[in-house]
Design a protein around this motif. Structure first.
Motif, mmCIF file in Angstrom:
data_model
loop_
_atom_site.group_PDB
_atom_site.id
_atom_site.type_symbol
_atom_site.label_atom_id
_atom_site.label_comp_id
_atom_site.label_asym_id
_atom_site.label_seq_id
_atom_site.Cartn_x
_atom_site.Cartn_y
_atom_site.Cartn_z
ATOM 1 N N ILE A 28 0.764 -1.199 0.001
ATOM 2 C CA ILE A 28 -0.053 -0.068 0.149
ATOM 3 C C ILE A 28 1.039 1.221 0.155
ATOM 4 O O ILE A 28 0.629 2.146 -0.681
ATOM 5 C CB ILE A 28 -1.051 -0.084 1.272
ATOM 6 C CG1 ILE A 28 -1.775 -1.171 1.172
ATOM 7 C CG2 ILE A 28 -1.839 1.396 1.193
ATOM 8 C CD1 ILE A 28 -2.654 -1.562 2.384
ATOM 9 N N PHE A 29 1.898 1.301 0.727
ATOM 10 C CA PHE A 29 2.866 2.419 0.885
ATOM 11 C C PHE A 29 3.556 2.535 -0.566
ATOM 12 O O PHE A 29 3.655 3.653 -1.122
ATOM 13 C CB PHE A 29 3.994 2.234 2.019
ATOM 14 C CG PHE A 29 3.518 2.665 3.336
ATOM 15 C CD1 PHE A 29 3.142 3.841 3.417
ATOM 16 C CD2 PHE A 29 3.577 1.703 4.392
ATOM 17 C CE1 PHE A 29 2.978 4.578 4.788
ATOM 18 C CE2 PHE A 29 2.919 2.227 5.722
ATOM 19 C CZ PHE A 29 2.594 3.662 5.975
ATOM 20 N N GLU A 30 4.017 1.274 -0.910
ATOM 21 C CA GLU A 30 4.835 1.311 -2.436
ATOM 22 C C GLU A 30 3.881 1.699 -3.328
ATOM 23 O O GLU A 30 4.308 2.692 -4.478
ATOM 24 C CB GLU A 30 5.404 -0.242 -2.678
ATOM 25 C CG GLU A 30 6.318 -0.445 -1.654
ATOM 26 C CD GLU A 30 6.872 -1.796 -2.059
ATOM 27 O OE1 GLU A 30 8.006 -2.162 -1.295
ATOM 28 O OE2 GLU A 30 6.258 -2.642 -2.489
ATOM 29 N N ALA A 31 2.598 1.549 -3.254
ATOM 30 C CA ALA A 31 1.735 1.805 -4.537
ATOM 31 C C ALA A 31 1.520 3.366 -4.397
ATOM 32 O O ALA A 31 1.322 3.810 -5.314
ATOM 33 C CB ALA A 31 0.226 1.188 -4.298
ATOM 34 N N LYS A 32 1.826 4.223 -3.422
ATOM 35 C CA LYS A 32 1.678 5.270 -3.364
ATOM 36 C C LYS A 32 3.339 6.075 -3.607
ATOM 37 O O LYS A 32 3.212 7.353 -3.178
ATOM 38 C CB LYS A 32 1.214 5.864 -1.822
ATOM 39 C CG LYS A 32 -0.249 5.432 -1.538
ATOM 40 C CD LYS A 32 -0.635 5.971 -0.272
ATOM 41 C CE LYS A 32 -2.160 5.297 -0.212
ATOM 42 N NZ LYS A 32 -3.138 5.995 -0.922
ATOM 43 N N GLY A 33 4.152 5.307 -3.921
ATOM 44 C CA GLY A 33 5.513 5.778 -4.345
ATOM 45 C C GLY A 33 6.544 6.075 -3.218
ATOM 46 O O GLY A 33 7.462 6.515 -3.517
ATOM 47 N N HIS A 34 6.265 5.085 -2.059
ATOM 48 C CA HIS A 34 7.273 5.152 -1.122
ATOM 49 C C HIS A 34 8.267 3.878 -0.655
ATOM 50 O O HIS A 34 7.467 3.012 -1.332
ATOM 51 C CB HIS A 34 6.352 5.766 0.294
ATOM 52 C CG HIS A 34 5.677 6.799 0.104
ATOM 53 N ND1 HIS A 34 5.816 7.988 -0.194
ATOM 54 C CD2 HIS A 34 4.225 6.859 0.383
ATOM 55 C CE1 HIS A 34 4.991 8.636 -0.191
ATOM 56 N NE2 HIS A 34 3.927 8.023 0.066
ATOM 57 N N LYS A 35 9.250 4.066 -0.605
ATOM 58 C CA LYS A 35 10.289 3.031 -0.230
ATOM 59 C C LYS A 35 9.923 2.689 1.126
ATOM 60 O O LYS A 35 9.999 3.231 2.265
ATOM 61 C CB LYS A 35 11.444 3.442 -0.487
ATOM 62 C CG LYS A 35 12.459 2.208 -0.192
ATOM 63 C CD LYS A 35 14.132 2.681 -0.700
ATOM 64 C CE LYS A 35 14.968 1.588 -0.322
ATOM 65 N NZ LYS A 35 16.379 1.929 -0.515
ATOM 66 N N ILE A 36 9.745 1.195 1.424
ATOM 67 C CA ILE A 36 9.770 0.543 2.858
ATOM 68 C C ILE A 36 10.724 -0.366 3.126
ATOM 69 O O ILE A 36 10.874 -1.288 2.384
ATOM 70 C CB ILE A 36 8.159 -0.221 2.925
ATOM 71 C CG1 ILE A 36 7.034 0.734 2.379
ATOM 72 C CG2 ILE A 36 7.979 -0.593 4.407
ATOM 73 C CD1 ILE A 36 6.884 1.923 2.983
ATOM 74 N N VAL A 37 11.143 -0.185 4.397
ATOM 75 C CA VAL A 37 12.485 -1.330 5.025
ATOM 76 C C VAL A 37 12.075 -1.264 6.276
ATOM 77 O O VAL A 37 11.825 -0.776 7.069
ATOM 78 C CB VAL A 37 13.748 -0.236 4.720
ATOM 79 C CG1 VAL A 37 14.824 -1.311 5.163
ATOM 80 C CG2 VAL A 37 13.845 0.024 3.434
ATOM 81 N N PRO A 38 11.981 -2.884 6.743
ATOM 82 C CA PRO A 38 11.829 -3.115 7.773
ATOM 83 C C PRO A 38 13.124 -3.163 8.513
ATOM 84 O O PRO A 38 14.121 -3.345 8.026
ATOM 85 C CB PRO A 38 11.463 -4.787 7.723
ATOM 86 C CG PRO A 38 11.104 -4.960 6.219
ATOM 87 C CD PRO A 38 11.668 -3.922 5.348
ATOM 88 N N GLU A 39 13.113 -2.705 9.922
ATOM 89 C CA GLU A 39 14.274 -2.679 10.599
ATOM 90 C C GLU A 39 14.215 -2.990 11.930
ATOM 91 O O GLU A 39 13.033 -2.712 12.597
ATOM 92 C CB GLU A 39 14.705 -0.882 10.695
ATOM 93 C CG GLU A 39 15.265 -0.489 9.213
ATOM 94 C CD GLU A 39 16.634 -0.696 8.875
ATOM 95 O OE1 GLU A 39 17.038 -1.912 9.102
ATOM 96 O OE2 GLU A 39 17.206 -0.174 7.989
ATOM 97 N N ILE A 40 15.194 -3.482 12.472
ATOM 98 C CA ILE A 40 15.087 -4.144 13.937
ATOM 99 C C ILE A 40 15.390 -2.783 14.844
ATOM 100 O O ILE A 40 16.642 -2.478 14.697
ATOM 101 C CB ILE A 40 15.904 -5.305 14.305
ATOM 102 C CG1 ILE A 40 15.600 -6.177 13.553
ATOM 103 C CG2 ILE A 40 15.998 -5.583 15.487
ATOM 104 C CD1 ILE A 40 16.466 -7.468 13.404
#
Length: 282
Positions: A28-40
């Motif tokens: 959903i975030f990516e469809a809006k053009g944003h980059k997502i990264v899981p981080e500990i």
């Protein structure tokens, strides 16, 4: 707001690839053009200042590392990297003595003794059964139920000898009706569930055998919960109102504004609502 945001989703080392619920947010975030990264969250290798936004999600061991967590959250106070919920909200919400302030503002909380020092046994004898829980905790960690007739001053002292504690009467409705959790995104009601403990238990977490059911709260209950959200923190992006229905009405157990489970399996539109609340909050 930038056209493209670099967004970190904070989790913990047992869930490096996020929960199933949180993974629903990524497309959903990516469809809006944003980059997502899981981080500990407590990985010292992460350069948090390279992110535009960090969303606190499954940091589910934070209460076991309270100093480290406080230091991690505090770095975002005057940072160009936005934290959601805000560091001020998270820091305040991490210690359950915030319930004392809500009670003074008229919120109907479970009657509570807030203990930072010795409590005399006589002061709780009028409750037949009590729940004793740490002020910094999650998932029923170190939470115990005692029959007051079986309590001695020595047992009570040993239980609360260090740290801050909440002592409350045990509400029998929890065993039968369980706990109600209502989710609010951007201050608006999204969905709710009812958590029923397994027979003979009081804990409402799935790891203890509890059952999660869809729940449709009344308009009056939604209004009550929304008022609690506004009294607690009007600027919260997400909030999780937990409480129990009794013959005397709804009693608040806690307001979760750090890393609550979002129960998207009970709300197909929940992930979209969450993402919209995050972006609108910016």
């Amino acid at each position: 707001m930038k056209e493209m945001l670099k967004i970190g989703i904070a989790t913990y080392n047992k869930l490096p690839n996020l929960t199933e619920n949180d993974r629903l947010l990524i497309p959903i975030f990516e469809a809006k053009g944003h980059k997502i990264v899981p981080e500990i969250w407590d990985n010292p290798e992460v350069k948090w200042d390279t992110y535009d936004l960090v969303v606190v999600r499954s940091t589910w061991d934070y209460y076991l590392k309270p100093v480290a967590f406080k230091n991690w959250i505090s770095q975002f106070v005057n940072s160009k990297t936005r934290l959601i919920n805000s560091p001020e909200i998270v820091l305040k919400n991490s210690h359950k003595f915030y319930l004392k302030e809500l009670s003074k503002k008229g919120v109907n909380i479970i009657p509570t003794l807030f203990s930072s020092e010795k409590i005399e046994l006589e002061t709780i004898k009028f409750w037949e059964k009590v729940v004793i829980k740490p002020a910094v905790s999650a998932g029923s960690h170190e939470t115990e139920v005692f029959e007051t007739a079986d309590l001695t001053q020595d047992i009570l002292d040993s239980k609360i000898e260090t740290g801050d504690w909440l002592i409350q009467p045990f509400l029998e409705e929890i065993k039968s009706a369980g706990e109600i959790s209502m989710l609010f995104f951007g201050g608006e009601f999204s969905h709710a569930i009812q958590k029923i403990p397994k027979s003979g238990d009081f804990r409402v977490q799935k790891q203890f055998g509890a059952q999660y059911l869809n729940y449709e709260p009344s308009r009056e209950l939604i209004s009550t919960a929304k008022n609690i959200v506004e009294i607690t923190e009007k600027k919260s992006t997400y909030a999780h109102i937990d409480g129990v229905m009794t013959k005397n009405g709804f009693f608040l157990m806690e307001v979760e504004m750090i890393e609550p489970d979002l129960f998207f399996e009970h709300a197909p539109e929940g992930p979209n609502r969450f993402v919209e609340a995050v972006l609108k909050g910016l």
